[in-house]
Write an enzyme that holds these catalytic residues in place. Sequence first.
Site, PDB file in Angstrom:
ATOM      1  N   GLN A  32       0.771  -1.235   0.000  1.00 40.55           N
ATOM      2  CA  GLN A  32       0.000   0.000   0.000  1.00 40.55           C
ATOM      3  C   GLN A  32       0.809   1.296   0.000  1.00 40.55           C
ATOM      4  O   GLN A  32       0.516   2.213  -0.770  1.00 40.55           O
ATOM      5  CB  GLN A  32      -0.961   0.047   1.200  1.00 40.55           C
ATOM      6  CG  GLN A  32      -1.848   1.277   1.202  1.00 40.55           C
ATOM      7  CD  GLN A  32      -2.823   1.351   2.355  1.00 40.55           C
ATOM      8  OE1 GLN A  32      -3.407   2.389   2.618  1.00 40.55           O
ATOM      9  NE2 GLN A  32      -3.023   0.255   3.066  1.00 40.55           N
ATOM     10  N   LYS A 150       9.865  -4.653  11.320  1.00 47.77           N
ATOM     11  CA  LYS A 150       8.923  -4.829  10.227  1.00 47.77           C
ATOM     12  C   LYS A 150       7.779  -3.832  10.406  1.00 47.77           C
ATOM     13  O   LYS A 150       7.172  -3.761  11.473  1.00 47.77           O
ATOM     14  CB  LYS A 150       8.398  -6.258  10.188  1.00 47.77           C
ATOM     15  CG  LYS A 150       9.466  -7.269   9.776  1.00 47.77           C
ATOM     16  CD  LYS A 150       8.889  -8.664   9.605  1.00 47.77           C
ATOM     17  CE  LYS A 150       9.964  -9.633   9.111  1.00 47.77           C
ATOM     18  NZ  LYS A 150       9.434 -11.006   8.959  1.00 47.77           N
ATOM     19  N   TYR A 152       4.144  -2.163   9.582  1.00 51.14           N
ATOM     20  CA  TYR A 152       2.787  -2.296   9.083  1.00 51.14           C
ATOM     21  C   TYR A 152       2.039  -1.019   9.439  1.00 51.14           C
ATOM     22  O   TYR A 152       2.502  -0.219  10.256  1.00 51.14           O
ATOM     23  CB  TYR A 152       2.090  -3.513   9.712  1.00 51.14           C
ATOM     24  CG  TYR A 152       2.485  -4.831   9.078  1.00 51.14           C
ATOM     25  CD1 TYR A 152       1.658  -5.459   8.149  1.00 51.14           C
ATOM     26  CD2 TYR A 152       3.684  -5.448   9.410  1.00 51.14           C
ATOM     27  CE1 TYR A 152       2.017  -6.671   7.571  1.00 51.14           C
ATOM     28  CE2 TYR A 152       4.058  -6.660   8.838  1.00 51.14           C
ATOM     29  CZ  TYR A 152       3.213  -7.264   7.919  1.00 51.14           C
ATOM     30  OH  TYR A 152       3.579  -8.457   7.341  1.00 51.14           O
ATOM     31  N   GLU A 153       0.883  -0.840   8.824  1.00 52.08           N
ATOM     32  CA  GLU A 153       0.081   0.358   9.054  1.00 52.08           C
ATOM     33  C   GLU A 153      -0.056   0.713  10.534  1.00 52.08           C
ATOM     34  O   GLU A 153       0.287   1.809  10.966  1.00 52.08           O
ATOM     35  CB  GLU A 153      -1.319   0.151   8.438  1.00 52.08           C
ATOM     36  CG  GLU A 153      -2.370   1.155   8.846  1.00 52.08           C
ATOM     37  CD  GLU A 153      -2.089   2.554   8.344  1.00 52.08           C
ATOM     38  OE1 GLU A 153      -2.252   3.512   9.123  1.00 52.08           O
ATOM     39  OE2 GLU A 153      -1.698   2.701   7.175  1.00 52.08           O
ATOM     40  N   ASP A 182       0.290   4.024   5.910  1.00 50.45           N
ATOM     41  CA  ASP A 182       0.600   3.601   4.540  1.00 50.45           C
ATOM     42  C   ASP A 182       0.325   4.706   3.530  1.00 50.45           C
ATOM     43  O   ASP A 182       1.234   5.309   2.979  1.00 50.45           O
ATOM     44  CB  ASP A 182      -0.204   2.346   4.189  1.00 50.45           C
ATOM     45  CG  ASP A 182       0.471   1.074   4.692  1.00 50.45           C
ATOM     46  OD1 ASP A 182       1.698   0.975   4.596  1.00 50.45           O
ATOM     47  OD2 ASP A 182      -0.239   0.173   5.160  1.00 50.45           O
ATOM     48  N   GLY A 257      -8.751  21.359  19.825  1.00 50.84           N
ATOM     49  CA  GLY A 257      -8.356  22.639  19.256  1.00 50.84           C
ATOM     50  C   GLY A 257      -8.911  23.805  20.051  1.00 50.84           C
ATOM     51  O   GLY A 257      -9.344  23.657  21.195  1.00 50.84           O
ATOM     52  N   GLY A 258      -8.924  24.957  19.415  1.00 51.12           N
ATOM     53  CA  GLY A 258      -9.376  26.164  20.106  1.00 51.12           C
ATOM     54  C   GLY A 258     -10.869  26.186  20.376  1.00 51.12           C
ATOM     55  O   GLY A 258     -11.328  26.876  21.287  1.00 51.12           O
TER      56      GLY A 258
END
Length: 424
Positions: A32, A150, A152-153, A182, A257-258
């Site tokens: 991917q 190794k 992976y995502e 990915d 966030g704000g």
Amino acid sequence: MTKALGTTAVGANALGAKALHGVRVLDMTHVQSGPSATQLLAWLGADVVKLEAPSGDITRKQLRDIPDVDSLYFTMLNCNKRSITLNTKTERGKELLTELIRRSDVMVENFGPGAVDRMGFTWDRIEEINPRIVYASIKGFGDGPYTNFKAYEVVAQAMGGSMATTGFEDGPPLATGAQIGDSGTGIHAVAGILAALFQRENTGRGQRVNVAMQHAVLNLCRVKLRDQQRLSHGPLSEYPNEDFGEEVPRSGNASGGGQPGWAVRCAPGGPNDYVYVIVQPVGWAPLSELIGRPELAEDPEWATPEARLPKLSKMFQLIEEWSSTLPKWEVLERLNARGVPCGPILSTKEIIEDASLVANEMVVEVAHPERGSFTTVGSPLKLSDSPVEVVSSPLLGEHNEEVYVGELGLGDEELRLLKTSGVI
């Protein structure tokens, strides 16, 4: 649903004068992270030649929904490319790879660390073959103690800061459904490749481009590192958490966030019957009226953002008491009518059937020679002078003759011998 082009030759000439017209990409990627990058390059008009082992990219056979047909895993990541096969472990295979490198502008690979070097194609050797080539490598990690892990995502999510900050405070770390490890890395790789191609216009030289999955995830998690540093000055008031330790906590669906936000439940209470609501200072009065509590707009305990911050959970509970009585699309309509920022939680089924996404060519139907057709995600990059036409992924080795005979000049008899001897 928008109909894309059927299977055709997908070189630059077939697609017309697109943004990357004339750029040849040797795509030695699989799974991917790499294919997502080279597909974007193909959508931008590059001639992407996907080099596969004679057995093919492993994802052609993974997660198949139709027997003996390329899987959606493969087709959705390899549109607009050409496919050739080559056994790079053979001497003739190495000779052909050398010629392909010589004729390419970009080479992209995402093998394990050192794999291409062991083939005999170190950066020094590649640069010797073609001093103008941009050689991009996607790896799991940078140099250091993690280099040979190794990748992976979700491993990248775990080690890039995403999982530690995703989920609810009293629950375990969670992976996100977005493939930030990915495909997120693939987008970073495209940025590096395009920058290197641009620099080549001035220097005449190619260069290495290295992108690590852990680094890409970390880049996408920068706001959490912002908050890690803010913790030294006290609790994070915009988070709904009551207790803060030495690390940024998991904070559920809080915006972080704000402006505070949360996903509030809607009727009839299905798994995706939610609307995400942001409470801006100017939105509090109309929101209070909408939920049937107009007095809260003037109540000093609720009227200001500073007053509301210590009780964010209670604030969204009040909103949910109203929203849970209505379908999410009605909640959305009423909130938008009052200028309250919001968005429905769209399920995968709703997204694939969304008329606006189809109209924007973000959900496209593609003709395939074996499976009939499939639905895929279109290009998120919209260039006025370089429109994208999504073409089917190639069959394994579909363009062997076109590339080896038509472009490298091999004879028909040699092509036959290459097949019988397992070189292609």
